[in-house]
Scaffold this active site. Structure first.
Site, short mmCIF file in Angstrom:
data_model
loop_
_atom_site.label_atom_id
_atom_site.label_comp_id
_atom_site.label_asym_id
_atom_site.label_seq_id
_atom_site.Cartn_x
_atom_site.Cartn_y
_atom_site.Cartn_z
N LYS A 121 32.08 -9.55 65.25
CA LYS A 121 32.36 -10.76 66.03
C LYS A 121 33.83 -10.87 66.40
CE LYS A 121 28.40 -13.54 65.23
NZ LYS A 121 27.80 -14.85 65.05
N LYS A 205 20.82 -5.86 68.28
CA LYS A 205 19.88 -6.94 67.94
C LYS A 205 19.83 -7.98 69.06
CE LYS A 205 22.56 -10.45 65.56
NZ LYS A 205 22.42 -11.61 64.74
N LYS A 208 22.00 -14.53 70.64
CA LYS A 208 22.32 -15.65 71.54
C LYS A 208 23.51 -15.32 72.41
CE LYS A 208 21.60 -19.04 67.91
NZ LYS A 208 22.47 -19.15 66.76
N1 AQP Z 1 17.56 -10.30 66.42
C1 AQP Z 1 17.20 -10.91 65.30
N2 AQP Z 1 16.10 -10.52 64.62
C2 AQP Z 1 15.72 -11.15 63.47
N3 AQP Z 1 16.39 -12.22 62.96
C3 AQP Z 1 17.48 -12.65 63.62
N4 AQP Z 1 18.36 -13.67 63.38
C4 AQP Z 1 19.30 -13.69 64.36
N5 AQP Z 1 19.07 -12.70 65.24
C5 AQP Z 1 17.95 -12.04 64.81
C6 AQP Z 1 18.25 -14.58 62.26
O1 AQP Z 1 18.31 -15.90 62.75
C7 AQP Z 1 18.91 -16.74 61.78
C8 AQP Z 1 19.92 -17.64 62.37
O2 AQP Z 1 20.94 -16.95 63.00
P1 AQP Z 1 22.26 -17.75 63.39
O3 AQP Z 1 22.06 -18.50 64.63
O4 AQP Z 1 22.76 -18.54 62.28
O5 AQP Z 1 23.28 -16.64 63.58
P2 AQP Z 1 23.22 -15.25 64.18
O6 AQP Z 1 22.59 -14.30 63.23
O7 AQP Z 1 24.62 -15.00 64.54
O8 AQP Z 1 22.28 -15.38 65.48
P3 AQP Z 1 22.53 -14.73 66.86
O9 AQP Z 1 21.43 -15.06 67.77
O10 AQP Z 1 22.82 -13.28 66.73
O11 AQP Z 1 23.78 -15.50 67.36
P4 AQP Z 1 25.13 -14.95 67.85
O12 AQP Z 1 24.83 -14.18 69.08
O13 AQP Z 1 25.91 -16.21 68.11
O14 AQP Z 1 25.70 -14.10 66.76
C9 AQP Z 1 19.50 -15.81 60.69
O15 AQP Z 1 18.62 -15.82 59.58
C10 AQP Z 1 19.46 -14.46 61.34
O16 AQP Z 1 19.28 -13.42 60.40
#
Ligand code: AQP
Length: 343
Positions: A121, A205, A208
């Site tokens: 990040k 992966k 968002k």
């Molecule tokens: N691609 C994924 N497959 C399975 N699980 C996922 N999670 C996120 N992406 C995947 C799970 O969703 C939960 C919440 O995630 P979060 O919003 O707290 O943070 P994150 O992991 O940073 O989600 P994003 O979508 O990837 O956001 P950005 O792009 O902002 O970093 C967690 O349990 C995560 O494992």
């Protein structure tokens, strides 16, 4: 040598959180939210919109409160029942921040420096990243342990952070000579959906923050958008194979079959049995149908819930009271164990 340190013997509790950083996608749903819903009938559950985590990266001015309401609405639309589970916003429970500070003094620099999410990040310019982004996983340990949670449903990407939470709990218990005070939280990762990949690149992966909206299926996408994104999903020139083994080295195809399996509850082999030898002309529309059928009721409920923000606020306020009531006595004990002055 076997470790004879007494283990935690308190009650089991589930904790997990999601950041209010944008629209939720199929990865968040299959990796996390769907598991939350499955657990709430069998466990004491605490689910949190982690807005303190969200500010570790720049947030557009004035949107945080609304994004918090949106995630709370998505929780409920997916099936979280606030009458069964505690659901609240992280910043409304002070225990998270207080315990995070104490854990900042328990965790070692070397442990936190190894976290790959910070490296991903922060990117190349890590000198300009916030200190909060660096200590993010320490706050995550505090989120879990402020409730003495024993089980944490998360996607595969959070595995390393969960290991850090266990290390912090273990070191606190040893350093302050309180064996079994904190549980060593168990990640609940296994199962279909633990790692949903981008529709455009099967090695990344679904996320968002991916600049391409075509890379993900958002929980609020309508049926036409879902069908279009699946139609445009990257595949390869091969056909659908007969065995799961043959999916290795074909990450995009493996991902689409995995999504089909996670949404239907069917085994990968059974899906391959149905489509083996065919191109994607039949498979992709079938996957689109399955996805739309699964998400359409969630999207409809989401829109209904979001239409009444005052009710969401009341629900979050009740949840904050319940969460505070669990964390407050634990924090009293933590202060006593650390040895802070008390009147
Ligand atoms: N691609 C994924 N497959 C399975 N699980 C996922 N999670 C996120 N992406 C995947 C799970 O969703 C939960 C919440 O995630 P979060 O919003 O707290 O943070 P994150 O992991 O940073 O989600 P994003 O979508 O990837 O956001 P950005 O792009 O902002 O970093 C967690 O349990 C995560 O494992």
């Amino acid at each position: 040598m076997t470790d004879t340190t007494p283990a935690y013997t308190g009650p089991e509790r589930v904790f997990s959180g999601i950041q209010p950083t944008g629209s939720l996608h199929l990865g968040n749903y299959l990796g996390a939210l769907k598991k939350f819903v499955d657990l709430q009938d069998t466990h004491d559950c605490v689910f949190c919109v982690v807005d303190l985590h969200a500010i570790t990266m720049p947030v557009e001015k004035g949107v945080l409160a609304d994004q918090t309401r949106q995630i709370a609405a998505a929780f409920m639309a997916c099936g979280i029942d606030p009458a069964k589970s505690v659901m609240y916003a992280q910043s409304s429970v002070p225990a998270h921040v207080e315990l995070a500070w104490i854990f900042n003094c328990v965790a070692r620099m070397g442990w936190v420096e190894r976290m790959t999410q910070f490296k991903d990040k922060a990117g190349k310019d890590s000198e300009r990243a916030s200190v909060g982004l660096f200590t993010y996983p320490v706050l995550q340990a505090a989120d879990i342990l402020a409730y003495k949670a024993t089980h944490v449903p998360v996607g595969e990407d959070q595995k390393q952070h969960l290991e850090l939470s266990r290390d912090i709990a273990d070191r606190f218990n040893r350093e302050y000579d309180v064996p079994g005070f904190f549980p060593l939280p168990e990640p609940l990762i296994k199962g279909p959906g633990a790692r949903i990949m981008s529709l455009k690149d099967g090695t990344k992966k679904m996320s968002k923050s991916d600049p391409s909206d075509l890379s993900r299926i958002n929980l609020v996408d309508d049926s036409d958008t879902i069908a279009r994104k699946i139609r445009k999903a990257t595949t390869d020139a091969g056909v659908i194979p007969e065995t799961a083994e043959e999916l290795k080295g074909r990450p995009e195809v493996e991902n689409l079959v995995g999504i089909f399996a996670a949404l239907t509850g069917r085994g990968v082999e059974s899906i391959l049995g149905e489509f083996a030898g065919q191109g994607f002309g039949a498979f992709k529309p079938a996957l689109a149908d399955v996805t739309v059928a699964h998400l359409a009721p969630i999207t409809a409920r989401y829109r209904d819930i979001l239409a009444d923000p005052a009710e969401i606020d009341r629900t979050l306020a009740r949840g904050a009271q319940q969460a505070n009531a669990i964390a407050a006595p634990i924090m009293d004990d933590v202060r006593r164990v650390v040895g802070f002055w008390r009147p």
